[in-house]
Design an enzyme around this catalytic site. Sequence first.
Site, mmCIF file in Angstrom:
data_model
loop_
_atom_site.group_PDB
_atom_site.id
_atom_site.type_symbol
_atom_site.label_atom_id
_atom_site.label_comp_id
_atom_site.label_asym_id
_atom_site.label_seq_id
_atom_site.Cartn_x
_atom_site.Cartn_y
_atom_site.Cartn_z
ATOM 1 N N LYS A 5 0.811 -1.218 0.000
ATOM 2 C CA LYS A 5 0.000 0.000 0.000
ATOM 3 C C LYS A 5 0.846 1.271 0.000
ATOM 4 O O LYS A 5 0.501 2.268 0.639
ATOM 5 C CB LYS A 5 -0.985 0.006 1.172
ATOM 6 C CG LYS A 5 -1.922 -1.194 1.194
ATOM 7 C CD LYS A 5 -2.699 -1.340 -0.113
ATOM 8 C CE LYS A 5 -3.678 -0.201 -0.344
ATOM 9 N NZ LYS A 5 -4.421 -0.369 -1.640
ATOM 10 N N THR A 37 2.265 0.845 -5.306
ATOM 11 C CA THR A 37 2.605 -0.175 -6.290
ATOM 12 C C THR A 37 1.782 -0.017 -7.568
ATOM 13 O O THR A 37 2.318 -0.001 -8.678
ATOM 14 C CB THR A 37 2.334 -1.591 -5.722
ATOM 15 O OG1 THR A 37 2.662 -1.624 -4.343
ATOM 16 C CG2 THR A 37 3.106 -2.641 -6.483
ATOM 17 N N THR A 38 0.474 0.078 -7.419
ATOM 18 C CA THR A 38 -0.426 0.166 -8.569
ATOM 19 C C THR A 38 -0.187 1.447 -9.349
ATOM 20 O O THR A 38 -0.158 1.444 -10.590
ATOM 21 C CB THR A 38 -1.888 0.091 -8.093
ATOM 22 O OG1 THR A 38 -2.094 -1.159 -7.424
ATOM 23 C CG2 THR A 38 -2.854 0.203 -9.258
ATOM 24 N N HIS A 73 6.263 -7.392 -2.672
ATOM 25 C CA HIS A 73 6.386 -6.705 -1.384
ATOM 26 C C HIS A 73 7.351 -7.458 -0.474
ATOM 27 O O HIS A 73 7.477 -7.097 0.710
ATOM 28 C CB HIS A 73 5.030 -6.634 -0.674
ATOM 29 C CG HIS A 73 3.960 -5.912 -1.436
ATOM 30 N ND1 HIS A 73 4.174 -4.706 -2.050
ATOM 31 C CD2 HIS A 73 2.640 -6.243 -1.654
ATOM 32 C CE1 HIS A 73 3.037 -4.310 -2.627
ATOM 33 N NE2 HIS A 73 2.110 -5.224 -2.401
ATOM 34 N N ARG A 99 6.700 5.367 0.869
ATOM 35 C CA ARG A 99 5.630 6.255 1.325
ATOM 36 C C ARG A 99 5.815 6.509 2.807
ATOM 37 O O ARG A 99 6.242 5.619 3.541
ATOM 38 C CB ARG A 99 4.271 5.598 1.060
ATOM 39 C CG ARG A 99 3.060 6.469 1.365
ATOM 40 C CD ARG A 99 1.770 5.717 1.064
ATOM 41 N NE ARG A 99 0.605 6.587 1.135
ATOM 42 C CZ ARG A 99 -0.643 6.178 0.952
ATOM 43 N NH1 ARG A 99 -0.886 4.888 0.691
ATOM 44 N NH2 ARG A 99 -1.651 7.034 1.030
ATOM 45 N N SER A 158 -3.233 3.295 5.312
ATOM 46 C CA SER A 158 -3.703 2.640 4.099
ATOM 47 C C SER A 158 -3.686 1.124 4.256
ATOM 48 O O SER A 158 -4.630 0.421 3.873
ATOM 49 C CB SER A 158 -2.839 3.061 2.908
ATOM 50 O OG SER A 158 -3.339 2.526 1.700
#
Length: 289
Positions: free
Chosen positions: A41, A44-45, A101, A123, A131
Amino acid sequence: MEIDRVVGGVRHPWATSDEILEAMNTFEVRQDDIWVITFPKAGTTWMSEVISCLYHGGDFDKADEIVLNQRFMFLDLARPGADPPHILAAKRPSPRFLKTHLPSHQMAKEINTKKPKIVYVGRNAKDNAVSLFHFHQSLKALRSYDSWEDYYNAFIDGDVHGGSWFDMNLYWWNRRNDDNVLFVKYEDMKKDLGSVVTQVSEFFGWPIPDGKLEEIVQHCSFSSMKENPKTNYKVLSTKSVSSNSSFQFMRKGEVGDWKNYFTVSQSEAVDKLYDTKMKGSDLTFEYEL
């Protein structure tokens, strides 16, 4: 049956099977692989979509031809009824788009010798924790927590999906000067996505066609991706989502949302732990924009 367990000091869901973890010792990495590595979270996306668009020269129809989680092979999770991801990845043509991950001591060993291109996204710990908390509470495959405080204590101890946020970010920060590694901060993507897109294109050596930068930035904005079913996985099986959850794979994407969850004492404790864990490092993050 327990939904997760600790292996090598890291809490993993059962979908990250012992077979997957053991396979990383012998997984054949290719020099032309393209890897996105993050703590869960942490973007990545988002980064995967940026790379997809750049790889296809800003052709969004081509980039989004298939769902993003099928474009990038997620090496950590086995899907029901399918071969394990390392077997599927071995059959893919080059260049392969891969994501993980896994912490440094459990990732594919050959990644250090074959030296494929790696983009790591970091992050800030507080927003990342919030998140991931919502992710834990939403998916049946992950441990849920009775309260934010319970989850916060687990996060501080590195006892959540992904293990220690501190260890993972420090490891990749220390490798940021490797020729094959690009360290990107989530907060920089929020502040100036165009600069990050340009940085990524230069890292891979993929020129951005004239006039395409602004289009890529718009297409890869959080708001645009949230409405894109090929990136915001609204097609996830209801069997995967907790019955009491209003699940959204891409939830808010804000910098500073942690203030809605952390108490003053919790925030100060994270700051103190950060100073201890990152002592001697010049890695810093922004906690509000």
